[in-house]
Design an enzyme around this catalytic site. Structure first.
Site, short mmCIF file in Angstrom:
data_model
loop_
_atom_site.label_atom_id
_atom_site.label_comp_id
_atom_site.label_asym_id
_atom_site.label_seq_id
_atom_site.Cartn_x
_atom_site.Cartn_y
_atom_site.Cartn_z
N LYS A 28 0.83 -1.22 0.00
CA LYS A 28 0.00 0.00 0.00
C LYS A 28 0.86 1.26 0.00
O LYS A 28 2.02 1.24 0.39
CB LYS A 28 -0.98 -0.04 1.16
CG LYS A 28 -2.11 -1.04 0.83
CD LYS A 28 -3.27 -1.00 1.77
CE LYS A 28 -4.33 -1.99 1.24
NZ LYS A 28 -5.39 -2.25 2.20
N ARG B 197 -3.69 -10.11 4.61
CA ARG B 197 -4.04 -10.16 3.18
C ARG B 197 -2.82 -9.69 2.41
O ARG B 197 -2.43 -8.52 2.54
CB ARG B 197 -5.24 -9.24 2.95
CG ARG B 197 -5.77 -9.22 1.53
CD ARG B 197 -6.96 -8.26 1.43
NE ARG B 197 -7.52 -8.23 0.10
CZ ARG B 197 -7.03 -7.49 -0.89
NH1 ARG B 197 -6.00 -6.70 -0.69
NH2 ARG B 197 -7.59 -7.52 -2.09
N1 HH2 Z 1 -7.38 -3.83 0.55
C1 HH2 Z 1 -7.65 -3.82 -0.76
C2 HH2 Z 1 -8.74 -4.56 -1.25
N2 HH2 Z 1 -9.52 -5.29 -0.44
N3 HH2 Z 1 -10.03 -6.09 1.72
C3 HH2 Z 1 -9.78 -6.09 3.04
N4 HH2 Z 1 -10.55 -6.82 3.87
N5 HH2 Z 1 -8.74 -5.38 3.58
C4 HH2 Z 1 -7.91 -4.62 2.81
O1 HH2 Z 1 -7.00 -3.97 3.36
C5 HH2 Z 1 -8.16 -4.57 1.41
C6 HH2 Z 1 -9.24 -5.32 0.89
C7 HH2 Z 1 -6.81 -3.02 -1.70
O2 HH2 Z 1 -5.75 -3.73 -2.21
P1 HH2 Z 1 -5.69 -4.47 -3.65
O3 HH2 Z 1 -6.75 -5.52 -3.76
O4 HH2 Z 1 -4.32 -4.99 -3.84
O5 HH2 Z 1 -5.89 -3.36 -4.72
P2 HH2 Z 1 -7.13 -2.88 -5.58
O6 HH2 Z 1 -8.18 -2.45 -4.63
O7 HH2 Z 1 -6.56 -1.74 -6.40
O8 HH2 Z 1 -7.59 -4.02 -6.43
#
Ligand code: HH2
Length: 251
Positions: free
Chosen positions: A196, A231
């Site tokens: 992040k 995660r």
């Molecule tokens: N962060 C992201 C997405 N989903 N779900 C939970 N429970 N907690 C988190 O911290 C979280 C989440 C964001 O990360 P990422 O999926 O890598 O990116 P994007 O939202 O751009 O797909």
């Protein structure tokens, strides 16, 4: 929990797993590396991301959920009730809900639910987020969500402080510092710090694909301060770190 973004625009792996076969292969690879849950998402929630139409999100995630579910536990990362419902029907057993509103879907499907804290929506959440007491406000929000979901009949309720969701780097660090207070809510805690942007800001502007040290350091911190699950995008190093600090020390 291994992250599997079936999207063209996720902030760190956008476009890599948009093809269903490649996504499934990557999910299985993360299982082999030690992931217990694969978190399938079809809509980026990065700051400023555009919402994705329901039909597009469904077409992205359903084949991947269905193909992975016989091999591992699958969670569905969505803000849409219809997507969560269809993914549960396809075999997902955890609804990872950054909107913290979809508990009725989890209750109806008799599956687990993750309530994550977010301030605003992905489109607007990083515009000057402010709190008087970020830890107190996030804990109060999550405590209320747990109560509602349990009253609604869900046995497996997780809480997640929502690192990076309507929070400055200072807010994220305060939440990680006081993670035990989140754990004291009495529900298992999920934490997502992987790659992040606050980690980039803390390490001289490192880009998303060069934040492994910060991702691991914060995952280890979370695991040793009350998180029951982290995660992550980089499953193999995270699993090795977890093994090092828990199993090897215990032995
Ligand atoms: N962060 C992201 C997405 N989903 N779900 C939970 N429970 N907690 C988190 O911290 C979280 C989440 C964001 O990360 P990422 O999926 O890598 O990116 P994007 O939202 O751009 O797909």
């Amino acid at each position: 929990m291994g992250v599997l973004n079936v999207t063209p625009d996720s902030f760190s792996d956008g476009g890599r797993w948009l093809d269903a076969d490649r996504a499934v292969a990557h999910g299985l690879e993360m299982v082999a590396e030690g992931a217990d849950v694969i978190d399938v998402g079809g809509e980026s929630t990065r700051p400023g991301a555009d919402p994705v139409p329901e039909a597009v999100e469904l077409a992205r995630v359903l084949p991947v959920v269905a193909a992975l579910a016989p091999h591992t536990r699958v969670s569905i990362d969505t803000r849409k009730a219809a997507v969560a419902e269809a993914a549960v029907a396809a075999g997902a057993t955890l609804v990872n809900d950054v909107s913290a509103t979809l508990w009725p879907v989890a209750a109806a499907g008799r599956v687990g639910w993750v309530a994550m804290h977010m301030r605003g929506s992905p489109a607007t959440m990083q515009r000057d987020p402010r709190y008087d007491d970020v830890v107190g406000e996030v804990c109060a929000f999550l405590a209320e969500r747990v109560e509602v979901a349990r009253a609604g009949g869900i046995d497996e309720v997780w809480v997640d402080p929502g690192i990076g969701f309507g929070k400055t780097a200072g807010h994220n660090l305060a939440l990680l510092h006081s993670l035990r207070r989140v754990a004291e809510l009495g529900a298992p805690v999920l934490v997502g710090t992987s790659r992040k942007s606050f980690l980039g800001a803390l390490s001289g502007g490192a880009p998303a694909d060069d934040r492994l040290e910060g991702s691991l350091a914060t995952a280890v911190w979370a695991m040793t301060h009350g998180a029951a699950m982290v995660r992550v995008h980089d499953v193999a190093p995270a699993a090795r770190a977890a093994q090092l600090i828990f199993e090897d020390v215990a032995a």
